[in-house]
Write a protein that holds these residues in place. Structure first.
Motif, PDB file in Angstrom:
ATOM      1  N   LYS A  90       0.827  -1.219   0.000  1.00  0.00           N
ATOM      2  CA  LYS A  90       0.000   0.000   0.000  1.00  0.00           C
ATOM      3  C   LYS A  90       0.855   1.261   0.000  1.00  0.00           C
ATOM      4  CE  LYS A  90       0.135   1.254   4.685  1.00  0.00           C
ATOM      5  NZ  LYS A  90      -0.005   2.509   5.439  1.00  0.00           N
ATOM      6  N   ILE A 109      -5.545   6.105  -1.236  1.00  0.00           N
ATOM      7  CA  ILE A 109      -6.162   4.839  -0.866  1.00  0.00           C
ATOM      8  C   ILE A 109      -7.662   5.081  -0.785  1.00  0.00           C
ATOM      9  CG2 ILE A 109      -6.343   3.022   0.878  1.00  0.00           C
ATOM     10  CD1 ILE A 109      -3.423   3.684   1.637  1.00  0.00           C
ATOM     11  N   TYR A 157     -11.219   3.263   9.947  1.00  0.00           N
ATOM     12  CA  TYR A 157     -10.522   2.755   8.760  1.00  0.00           C
ATOM     13  C   TYR A 157      -9.203   3.491   8.541  1.00  0.00           C
ATOM     14  CZ  TYR A 157     -14.000  -0.556   7.148  1.00  0.00           C
ATOM     15  OH  TYR A 157     -14.808  -1.653   7.043  1.00  0.00           O
ATOM     16  N   ILE A 183      -5.544   1.843   8.319  1.00  0.00           N
ATOM     17  CA  ILE A 183      -4.740   2.030   7.104  1.00  0.00           C
ATOM     18  C   ILE A 183      -3.391   2.666   7.430  1.00  0.00           C
ATOM     19  CG2 ILE A 183      -4.627   3.384   4.952  1.00  0.00           C
ATOM     20  CD1 ILE A 183      -7.675   2.850   4.684  1.00  0.00           C
ATOM     21  N   VAL A 231      -6.568   9.312   2.243  1.00  0.00           N
ATOM     22  CA  VAL A 231      -7.591   8.267   2.277  1.00  0.00           C
ATOM     23  C   VAL A 231      -8.937   8.891   1.936  1.00  0.00           C
ATOM     24  CG1 VAL A 231      -8.762   6.516   3.668  1.00  0.00           C
ATOM     25  CG2 VAL A 231      -6.308   6.948   4.005  1.00  0.00           C
TER      26      VAL A 231
END
Length: 341
Positions: free
Chosen positions: A177, A183, A200, A204, A212
């Motif tokens: 990632k 993302i 989340y 992450i 994000v």
């Protein structure tokens, strides 16, 4: 763990994919950079994570400002090599995803296919004089070095809860990632709370250069056949035979349940190449339904099913789009990347 008994094999897979990524990072394996901006949409896992709707979104956004191209491998086609999608194309020659893009957008942007991404990218950029190229599902294709990566992860099956193949569904380790600039948590519920978003983001753990975002699937208010349309709130009057050949049909089933409970679902594997035998089975199940009935499918499956003459007048498809939280910020990041490069 999804398939814990296969964990020993995942260790070997981790060694192979980890060495490969390390060799690319160290420059032992060559990776081609391009002067033309390239945006790659991919994921860490196998299966559907919302890549196709995101590619459509980006292509529509960018084509308003730049000469834009999309390059995919043309999965499922019977041809080989490089090709451009046009009015003579079909899913057998370019694959269902490229054909889906062309059916919706026609000539608003260029759609190419090539299983060899580097020569394919060179040719489509040069031949079509592109300002920007979008790569579909090339996150693990390290031979090409895109300037901008968008990593998709399914809200209901995020990569940080998954494991490497074959114990899980990850194509490479979670550390992959780090190559992404954005993302995107996809297929989120319509009303996602700030608390869930923060959860989340905390899992992450984005780097300082990463953002994000959260997105959901939006369905059109009409379903369409080759010559007519039907409002979605009329679906409740029909017995529905739902045909899917996608990785994860659950979001579609959930949405359809809002309009009708009279649904028979025939599920085929992702990118399924429908045979005459399949079509006869579909027609047999269709005849079992009541007086008022229709066949409903996805936009991607429709480009395959409509090629069968005896289905064309029976099948409707339901277009989808992606709805992005903080859409304007996302758009600006993408447009700024292209303008600066």
């Amino acid at each position: 763990m999804k398939r814990w008994y296969l964990y020993p094999f995942s260790l070997g897979y981790h060694l192979v994919t980890g060495l490969r990524n390390t060799f690319y990072s160290w420059g032992i394996f060559s990776s081609t950079k391009f002067k033309t901006p390239i945006i790659n949409v991919g994921n860490l896992s196998v299966g559907g994570s919302g890549k196709s709707p995101m590619v459509m979104y980006l292509a529509e956004l960018l084509s308003k400002h730049f000469r834009t191209g999309v390059l995919s491998r043309g999965y499922g086609r019977v041809t080989k090599g490089y090709g451009i999608t046009n009015y003579d194309s079909n899913y057998k020659t370019v694959g269902d995803e490229a054909m889906q893009l062309f059916e919706r957008f026609r000539n608003r942007f260029v759609i190419g296919v090539s299983e060899e991404r580097v020569p394919g990218a060179k040719k489509i950029i040069a031949d079509m004089d592109l300002d920007v190229l979008i790569l579909d599902d090339a996150y693990q294709h390290r031979a090409i070095n895109p300037g901008f990566n968008i990593l998709m992860t399914d809200y209901n099956d995020p990569y940080f809860k998954d494991f490497l193949l074959p114990a899980g569904d990850l194509r490479e380790s979670r550390s992959g990632k780090k190559r992404a600039q954005i993302i995107m948590v996809s297929k989120c519920p319509d009303h996602l709370t700030d608390e869930k978003k923060q959860y989340y983001i905390s899992r992450i753990k984005p780097q300082h250069y990463q953002k994000v975002f959260f997105s959901s699937i939006g369905y059109d208010e009409q379903v369409y056949s080759h010559d007519k349309s039907l409002p979605d709130n009329n679906l409740g009057y029909y017995d529905i035979l739902l045909i899917t050949g996608i990785a994860n049909p659950k979001p579609l089933l959930d949405h359809l349940s809002r309009f009708s409970q009279r649904v028979k679902h025939l599920k085929f594997k992702d990118h399924h190449n429908f045979s005459d035998q399949d079509i006869q089975y579909i027609l047999k199940e269709y005849k079992k339904l009541g007086e008022y009935k229709l066949i409903l499918t996805t936009e991607k499956d429709y480009v395959r099913l409509k090629t069968f003459d005896y289905l064309r007048d029976l099948v409707y498809y339901w277009p989808i789009n992606v709805n992005i939280d903080k859409k304007e910020e996302f758009n600006q990041i993408v447009l700024d990347y292209v303008r600066k490069h």
